[in-house]
Design an enzyme around this catalytic site. Structure first.
Site, PDB file in Angstrom:
ATOM      1  N   ILE A  16       0.830  -1.202   0.000  1.00  0.00           N
ATOM      2  CA  ILE A  16       0.000   0.000   0.000  1.00  0.00           C
ATOM      3  C   ILE A  16       0.865   1.253   0.000  1.00  0.00           C
ATOM      4  O   ILE A  16       0.571   2.221  -0.709  1.00  0.00           O
ATOM      5  CB  ILE A  16      -0.940  -0.004   1.224  1.00  0.00           C
ATOM      6  CG1 ILE A  16      -1.904  -1.188   1.161  1.00  0.00           C
ATOM      7  CG2 ILE A  16      -1.733   1.302   1.288  1.00  0.00           C
ATOM      8  CD1 ILE A  16      -2.728  -1.384   2.421  1.00  0.00           C
ATOM      9  N   ASP A  61      13.730   4.206   9.909  1.00  0.00           N
ATOM     10  CA  ASP A  61      13.244   3.151  10.789  1.00  0.00           C
ATOM     11  C   ASP A  61      12.366   3.846  11.817  1.00  0.00           C
ATOM     12  O   ASP A  61      12.867   4.585  12.674  1.00  0.00           O
ATOM     13  CB  ASP A  61      14.420   2.440  11.459  1.00  0.00           C
ATOM     14  CG  ASP A  61      13.984   1.343  12.417  1.00  0.00           C
ATOM     15  OD1 ASP A  61      12.773   1.245  12.723  1.00  0.00           O
ATOM     16  OD2 ASP A  61      14.859   0.587  12.888  1.00  0.00           O
ATOM     17  N   ASN A  88       2.270   5.227   7.123  1.00  0.00           N
ATOM     18  CA  ASN A  88       1.763   3.968   6.599  1.00  0.00           C
ATOM     19  C   ASN A  88       2.458   2.749   7.192  1.00  0.00           C
ATOM     20  O   ASN A  88       1.864   1.671   7.268  1.00  0.00           O
ATOM     21  CB  ASN A  88       1.924   3.962   5.070  1.00  0.00           C
ATOM     22  CG  ASN A  88       1.720   2.596   4.471  1.00  0.00           C
ATOM     23  OD1 ASN A  88       0.599   2.111   4.338  1.00  0.00           O
ATOM     24  ND2 ASN A  88       2.816   1.930   4.105  1.00  0.00           N
ATOM     25  N   SER A 142      -7.213   0.976  10.447  1.00  0.00           N
ATOM     26  CA  SER A 142      -7.972  -0.189  10.005  1.00  0.00           C
ATOM     27  C   SER A 142      -9.306  -0.195  10.727  1.00  0.00           C
ATOM     28  O   SER A 142      -9.395   0.226  11.890  1.00  0.00           O
ATOM     29  CB  SER A 142      -7.208  -1.480  10.339  1.00  0.00           C
ATOM     30  OG  SER A 142      -8.045  -2.624  10.159  1.00  0.00           O
ATOM     31  N   LYS A 170      -4.355  -0.330  16.277  1.00  0.00           N
ATOM     32  CA  LYS A 170      -5.070   0.603  15.407  1.00  0.00           C
ATOM     33  C   LYS A 170      -6.100   1.407  16.193  1.00  0.00           C
ATOM     34  O   LYS A 170      -6.371   2.566  15.870  1.00  0.00           O
ATOM     35  CB  LYS A 170      -5.719  -0.156  14.247  1.00  0.00           C
ATOM     36  CG  LYS A 170      -4.704  -0.808  13.302  1.00  0.00           C
ATOM     37  CD  LYS A 170      -3.720   0.209  12.735  1.00  0.00           C
ATOM     38  CE  LYS A 170      -2.764  -0.399  11.726  1.00  0.00           C
ATOM     39  NZ  LYS A 170      -1.824   0.596  11.152  1.00  0.00           N
ATOM     40  N   THR A 201      -1.596  -7.955   1.029  1.00  0.00           N
ATOM     41  CA  THR A 201      -0.216  -7.525   1.262  1.00  0.00           C
ATOM     42  C   THR A 201       0.496  -8.578   2.096  1.00  0.00           C
ATOM     43  O   THR A 201      -0.113  -9.523   2.607  1.00  0.00           O
ATOM     44  CB  THR A 201      -0.161  -6.184   2.019  1.00  0.00           C
ATOM     45  OG1 THR A 201      -0.630  -6.377   3.366  1.00  0.00           O
ATOM     46  CG2 THR A 201      -0.994  -5.110   1.330  1.00  0.00           C
TER      47      THR A 201
END
Length: 243
Positions: A16, A61, A88, A142, A170, A201
């Site tokens: 994504i 990172d 992301n 999500s 999330k 993914t």
């Protein structure tokens, strides 16, 4: 001459994140490809540039303070500001994740990337975002993080296994998004959470039913909100998602 919009996408070397970078690049933006793996980062940048995107690599990172600071310094040296940050980068964590079976280390590891990493990178980039005329922050969340959809009758329609690391990370990220929106109220910075849907993914072993390009659409939408757009909200392609 209009200045080119500058964006940074974390975890942009694949999936994504890569498609978000490609989509923003297709708008004529300059896109920083944030990734910790040097070879994958370079390959992604080369692929994007070959497709006509103004892309540049950003070693990053999200679990490391020094790395986030260095990334902000690199962007400042190259562009002087940042217009859009898309958080992301995320991990699913080791299994099992049933609450009675999980290793607490798994929870700590997931939270470090999915929540603390977002805070770390956002705060490192905040001085650059404040220099933008229309700064936007997009946190990739999500619907598994929606307490409303994880409880009551709605839970019967919920996809995915019981998860005491990934799903709550999330939920935590959604709460963090709200707190940033509260602090930044009255500024020109818009911050929102977006759900890409169940995308195929590496995070889910490519079991998802949507393509990474489809999953990237919500991030691109939130990254391009007008100045009077919403802030402190949670969206998927269908509209507002209940917290």
């Amino acid at each position: 001459m209009t200045e080119r919009t500058i964006a940074l996408v974390t975890g942009a070397n694949k999936g994504i994140g890569y498609e978000i970078a490609a989509g923003l690049g297709a708008l004529g933006w300059s896109v920083g490809v944030g990734a910790r793996d040097e070879e994958r980062r370079k390959a992604a940048v080369e692929r994007l540039c070959a497709a006509g995107v103004d892309a540049f690599g950003v070693p990053l990172d999200v679990t490391d303070d020094a790395s986030a600071t260095a990334a902000a310094r690199l962007i400042e040296e190259q562009t002087g500001r940042l217009d859009v940050l898309v958080n992301n980068a995320a991990i699913a964590g080791d299994m099992p994740q049933e609450p009675t079976r999980v290793d607490p280390v798994t929870i700590r590891t997931v939270m470090e990337t999915n929540v603390i990493g977002v805070i770390r990178v956002t705060n490192a980039m905040m001085p650059l975002l404040r220099r933008s005329g229309s700064p936007r922050i997009v946190n990739m969340s999500s619907t598994l993080g929606s307490l409303t959809q994880q409880s009551g009758a709605a839970a019967e329609q919920t996809t995915g296994p019981v998860s005491v690391a990934y799903a709550p990370s999330k939920t935590f990220l959604n709460a963090v998004t709200l707190q940033y929106a509260r602090e930044l109220s009255g500024t020109n910075i818009l911050i929102n959470a977006g759900c890409p849907g169940y995308v195929a993914t590496g995070l889910n072993g490519f079991s998802g039913v949507r393509t990474p390009e489809q999953g990237a659409a919500i991030a691109i939408r939130l990254a391009t909100l007008p100045d009077d757009g919403p802030t402190g909200a949670f969206f998927d392609d269908a509209g507002v998602v209940p917290w």
